[in-house]
Design an enzyme around this catalytic site. Structure first.
Site, PDB file in Angstrom:
ATOM      1  N   ARG A 102     -10.166 -19.425   3.323  1.00 28.72           N
ATOM      2  CA  ARG A 102     -10.126 -19.046   4.724  1.00 28.72           C
ATOM      3  C   ARG A 102      -8.961 -18.074   4.921  1.00 28.72           C
ATOM      4  NH1 ARG A 102     -10.108 -24.405   4.360  1.00 28.72           N
ATOM      5  NH2 ARG A 102      -8.046 -24.666   5.285  1.00 28.72           N
TER       6      ARG A 102
ATOM      7  N   THR B  52      -4.717 -36.323  -3.342  1.00 29.75           N
ATOM      8  CA  THR B  52      -4.604 -35.200  -2.407  1.00 29.75           C
ATOM      9  C   THR B  52      -5.727 -35.250  -1.387  1.00 29.75           C
ATOM     10  OG1 THR B  52      -3.494 -33.771  -4.015  1.00 29.75           O
ATOM     11  CG2 THR B  52      -4.648 -32.676  -2.212  1.00 29.75           C
TER      12      THR B  52
ATOM     13  N   GLU C 142     -15.442   3.193 -14.538  1.00 22.56           N
ATOM     14  CA  GLU C 142     -15.617   4.551 -15.043  1.00 22.56           C
ATOM     15  C   GLU C 142     -16.947   5.146 -14.574  1.00 22.56           C
ATOM     16  OE1 GLU C 142     -13.986   2.102 -18.589  1.00 22.56           O
ATOM     17  OE2 GLU C 142     -14.976   1.743 -16.664  1.00 22.56           O
TER      18      GLU C 142
END
Length: 287
Positions: free
Chosen positions: A208, A197, A52
């Protein structure tokens, strides 16, 4: 042109703050007179001016008098990093304010609307309410439930597999999917993975393919099996990496990683070896 037309433009403006305003919500604002847009604004970064204010500050004194201010989230009415937006709105002498959805923050939650109405400003609430809610769903969940908004990313084949029988998983998806993943990373505060992982894919866990700020990385590794040559540890932004482990981790490896700038959280374990509450500087993640 109706209120929905201008609120759609407000939502597009708000999205420009994606990945840069958290834990604040994304907010856009338009100042309109008749059917002419006088000024645009959005919350560009955490700690910066609100939407605003960015919109109203672009106008000459008095030009906003009698205009309509469109904003997707209820204007704030309390002092935080910035003064209350309601004060500036009242001072601008806008005649009407159109709000997409109320702010669930207890410091605001209807009080901003009330303050504007008490100042003689007409206020309409609920224009494209669902769309305005969905835009800031992570913010709404955190404020109302004190829980993070979690996005689960899984890459799988059409027959439901996430890797070959030998464990190979690059690349199941294509470039368009990978770009979408990096967009999701940009919009998140934290990337969380298990150590398997890291061992299997050796990811960098960075943003990226799209423009974005760095993101915090958290790795769950109860025995601190993470390889010392893992790319996530060698990255120049390794100091933005946290590893959550347990007392089963080798103390020497903890010290080595800490010397590299890696933050280590040591989690206590139950009798069955499962992790429980945080210790040694551990802290809960926020959205």
């Amino acid at each position: 042109m109706d209120d929905s037309f201008f609120m759609k433009k407000v939502l597009s403006l708000a999205k420009k703050g994606s990945g840069r305003v958290s834990p604040n919500p994304m907010v856009g604002a338009l100042v309109v007179k008749g059917e002419k847009i006088l000024a645009r604004g959005y919350h560009g970064y955490f700690g910066g001016p609100h939407a605003e204010i960015n919109a109203l500050s672009k106008l000459e004194p008095g030009r906003s008098s009698g205009s309509t201010l469109y904003v997707n989230l209820e204007p704030c009415c309390h002092y935080g990093k910035r003064p209350p937006c309601t004060d500036s709105i009242i001072k601008s002498r806008v005649g009407r304010v159109v709000v997409g959805v109320l702010d669930p923050n207890p410091l605001v939650r209807g009080k901003g609307i009330q303050k504007l109405r008490e100042a003689g400003i007409e206020v309409s609430v609920g224009v494209l309410e669902n769309e305005c809610f969905e835009l800031n769903e992570p913010y709404f969940k955190y404020v109302t439930q004190k829980k993070p908004f979690i996005t689960l990313k899984i890459a799988q084949t059409l027959d439901g597999k996430i890797s070959t029988s030998k464990g190979h998983s690059r690349w199941i998806t294509g470039e368009a999917s990978r770009r979408l993943v990096h967009q999701m990373r940009k919009e998140s505060d934290v990337l969380l993975v298990g150590v398997n992982t890291v061992i299997t894919d050796d990811p960098e866990l960075t943003v990226r393919m799209v423009r974005g700020n760095r993101v915090r990385r958290v790795i769950l590794d109860s025995r601190l099996r993470i390889p010392s040559e893992a790319r996530v540890l060698k990255h120049s932004d390794s100091q933005n990496t946290i590893i959550a482990t347990t007392s089963q981790a080798p103390p020497d490896k903890i010290r080595t990683l800490q010397k590299q700038g890696i933050t280590i959280w040591v989690i206590g374990t139950n009798d069955d070896g499962r992790a429980k509450g945080c210790s040694q500087g551990g802290a809960p993640l926020r959205h």
